[in-house]
Design a protein around this motif. Structure first.
Motif, short mmCIF file in Angstrom:
data_model
loop_
_atom_site.label_atom_id
_atom_site.label_comp_id
_atom_site.label_asym_id
_atom_site.label_seq_id
_atom_site.Cartn_x
_atom_site.Cartn_y
_atom_site.Cartn_z
N VAL A 114 59.40 13.68 35.31
CA VAL A 114 60.76 14.44 35.52
C VAL A 114 61.60 13.84 36.85
CG1 VAL A 114 61.84 16.63 35.86
CG2 VAL A 114 60.11 16.34 34.12
N ASN A 115 60.77 13.84 37.81
CA ASN A 115 61.44 13.58 39.27
C ASN A 115 61.81 12.25 39.11
OD1 ASN A 115 61.16 15.58 41.92
ND2 ASN A 115 59.54 15.99 40.34
N LEU A 116 61.06 11.09 38.49
CA LEU A 116 61.71 9.92 38.28
C LEU A 116 62.71 9.86 37.56
CD1 LEU A 116 60.92 6.73 38.47
CD2 LEU A 116 59.38 7.17 36.44
N ALA A 117 62.74 10.56 36.56
CA ALA A 117 63.89 10.42 35.31
C ALA A 117 65.30 10.88 36.04
CB ALA A 117 63.58 11.33 34.33
N PHE A 118 65.16 11.97 36.86
CA PHE A 118 66.33 12.76 37.59
C PHE A 118 66.95 11.65 38.65
CE2 PHE A 118 65.65 16.60 35.57
CZ PHE A 118 66.67 17.18 35.50
N ALA A 119 66.20 10.67 38.97
CA ALA A 119 66.66 9.69 39.95
C ALA A 119 67.04 8.45 39.47
CB ALA A 119 65.46 9.49 41.12
N SER A 120 66.64 8.02 38.08
CA SER A 120 66.78 6.90 37.53
C SER A 120 68.22 6.75 36.74
CB SER A 120 65.91 6.55 36.52
OG SER A 120 66.15 5.33 36.01
N PRO A 121 68.97 5.63 36.98
CA PRO A 121 70.25 5.56 36.17
C PRO A 121 70.16 5.27 34.66
CG PRO A 121 70.17 3.62 37.58
CD PRO A 121 68.86 4.68 38.05
N SER A 122 68.81 4.84 34.60
CA SER A 122 68.49 4.36 33.09
C SER A 122 67.85 5.35 32.06
CB SER A 122 67.41 3.14 33.12
OG SER A 122 67.83 2.21 33.68
N ALA A 123 67.65 6.48 32.66
CA ALA A 123 66.80 7.44 32.09
C ALA A 123 68.05 8.39 31.27
CB ALA A 123 66.19 8.45 32.96
N ALA A 124 67.72 9.09 30.21
CA ALA A 124 68.74 10.00 29.42
C ALA A 124 68.19 10.99 29.12
CB ALA A 124 69.41 9.14 28.36
N ILE A 125 66.69 11.17 28.85
CA ILE A 125 66.23 12.34 27.99
C ILE A 125 64.74 12.14 28.58
CG2 ILE A 125 65.40 10.72 26.09
CD1 ILE A 125 66.22 13.21 24.34
N ILE A 126 64.09 13.51 28.62
CA ILE A 126 62.79 13.80 28.91
C ILE A 126 61.76 14.37 28.03
CG2 ILE A 126 61.48 15.24 30.71
CD1 ILE A 126 63.89 15.03 32.58
N GLU A 127 60.63 13.97 27.92
CA GLU A 127 59.72 14.60 26.96
C GLU A 127 59.31 16.16 27.32
OE1 GLU A 127 55.80 13.11 24.33
OE2 GLU A 127 56.29 12.23 26.34
N PHE A 128 59.27 16.64 26.35
CA PHE A 128 58.79 18.21 26.62
C PHE A 128 57.80 18.66 25.65
CE2 PHE A 128 58.62 22.95 27.21
CZ PHE A 128 58.97 23.02 28.57
N SER A 129 56.32 18.80 26.10
CA SER A 129 55.41 18.91 25.17
C SER A 129 55.25 20.39 24.51
CB SER A 129 54.11 18.88 25.76
OG SER A 129 53.05 19.31 24.97
N LEU A 130 55.42 20.51 23.36
CA LEU A 130 55.36 21.86 22.59
C LEU A 130 53.87 22.03 21.78
CD1 LEU A 130 58.88 22.72 21.25
CD2 LEU A 130 57.70 23.33 23.35
N GLY A 131 52.98 21.15 22.30
CA GLY A 131 51.71 21.21 21.64
C GLY A 131 50.86 22.08 22.43
N GLY A 132 49.81 22.54 21.90
CA GLY A 132 48.87 23.24 23.00
C GLY A 132 48.18 22.39 24.06
N ASN A 133 48.55 22.58 25.24
CA ASN A 133 48.32 22.03 26.20
C ASN A 133 47.85 22.53 27.52
OD1 ASN A 133 47.77 19.91 28.41
ND2 ASN A 133 49.52 18.78 27.97
N PRO A 134 46.61 23.08 27.72
CA PRO A 134 46.34 23.75 28.94
C PRO A 134 46.41 23.33 30.13
CG PRO A 134 44.53 24.16 27.42
CD PRO A 134 45.49 22.89 26.87
N MET A 135 46.36 21.94 30.35
CA MET A 135 46.49 21.49 31.69
C MET A 135 47.97 21.17 31.98
SD MET A 135 43.62 20.28 32.63
CE MET A 135 43.90 18.68 33.53
N MET A 136 48.89 21.37 31.02
CA MET A 136 50.21 21.61 31.27
C MET A 136 50.67 23.07 31.76
SD MET A 136 53.30 19.74 30.76
CE MET A 136 55.15 20.27 30.22
N TYR A 137 50.23 23.95 31.15
CA TYR A 137 50.67 25.34 30.91
C TYR A 137 49.58 26.28 31.86
CZ TYR A 137 54.04 23.52 27.98
OH TYR A 137 55.21 22.71 27.41
N GLU A 138 48.30 25.80 32.19
CA GLU A 138 47.65 26.91 32.57
C GLU A 138 46.88 26.51 34.01
OE1 GLU A 138 44.57 28.48 30.16
OE2 GLU A 138 45.71 28.01 28.23
N LEU A 139 47.25 25.06 34.24
CA LEU A 139 46.54 24.62 35.40
C LEU A 139 47.17 24.63 36.68
CD1 LEU A 139 44.42 22.26 36.81
CD2 LEU A 139 46.39 20.60 36.11
#
Length: 253
Positions: free
Chosen positions: A194-219
């Motif tokens: 996310v930090n990389l994408a916000f700084a990059s002129p070539s970025a337009a869209i960011i992946e956001f996981s909606l699968g079950g992922n404890p390492m994303m949401y509980e870590l």
């Protein structure tokens, strides 16, 4: 320095960015309902899985057509084969979904076969995305030199950290390719992307996981959210995250 990582990359060049809901494993009869549950959260772009999980190319095509019919013409749809098609299968798939207006087709075949990926790209108008499985900017350069990609997807946790991913961003800008950091994994690799994408002129869209992922949401202690399908620019120091040590201790061996 008590500033977000994006500040060290030159600062955010936009206040918010579109996010795409990443999931989409349901069968043809249920995929429309599953993806509609994502758009109900405000997402105007989604990514679904295709490939050998479907057993046949024809069934992958059927699922994508069902998704497009359910979502209508205005929602961006990406598909991800996770490198599981063969070159002929990927070509057949592209022909079958050519009228579905896909935003991109991700890792159509094994990432080690750059010539094959280029061959697939040469036979379709669907943009080809790849790069999450590459370990250095030099491998990304090889993808580009093979004319194999339209969208470059470095993963900061795989490619050698944020600095190496930032060098890939420079390659994307130089070759006028879209940068879409791979943001699937832990909360830390997600926020690095996310930090990389916000700084990059070539970025337009960011992946956001909606699968079950404890390492994303509980870590971590922080709640990672998208607001009406948008990610707001990072403002917290570093990656803006702190470890939930209770979670770590629960799973320590």
């Amino acid at each position: 320095l008590e500033v977000p990582v994006v500040q060290h990359l030159g600062g955010a060049i936009r206040p918010k960015m579109e996010a795409y809901a990443s999931g989409g494993w349901a069968g043809a009869d249920e995929i429309g309902e599953q993806l509609s549950s994502y758009t109900a959260k405000g997402f105007k772009a989604i990514k679904m899985r295709v490939g050998v999980m479907d057993e046949t190319v024809a069934y992958s095509i059927k699922r994508v057509k069902a998704a497009r019919e359910a979502l209508g013409p205005d929602i961006k749809i990406m598909t991800d084969a996770h490198g599981t098609f063969s070159v002929p299968e990927a070509k057949q798939y592209c022909r079958g979904v050519e009228d579905c207006n896909l935003y991109w087709f991700e890792e159509p075949i094994s990432p080690v076969n750059k010539n094959g990926t280029a061959e697939v790209r040469d036979t379709t108008s669907i943009p080809i995305a790849a790069g999450e499985s590459e370990f250095t900017r030099f491998e990304i350069r090889d993808l580009i030199d093979h004319r194999a990609v339209d969208v470059v997807q470095p993963d900061a946790a795989i490619i050698g950290g944020i600095s190496e991913a930032w060098r890939v961003s420079a390659l994307a800008a130089a070759y006028q390719l879209e940068l879409a950091p791979h943001c699937w994994g832990s909360a830390f690799s997600f926020m690095a992307g996310v930090n990389l994408a916000f700084a990059s002129p070539s970025a337009a869209i960011i992946e956001f996981s909606l699968g079950g992922n404890p390492m994303m949401y509980e870590l971590v202690n922080e709640k990672i959210t998208a607001v009406e399908g948008q990610m707001l620019q990072p403002t917290a120091p570093g990656l803006g995250l702190s470890v939930n040590w209770d979670f770590v201790k629960e799973y320590q061996q």
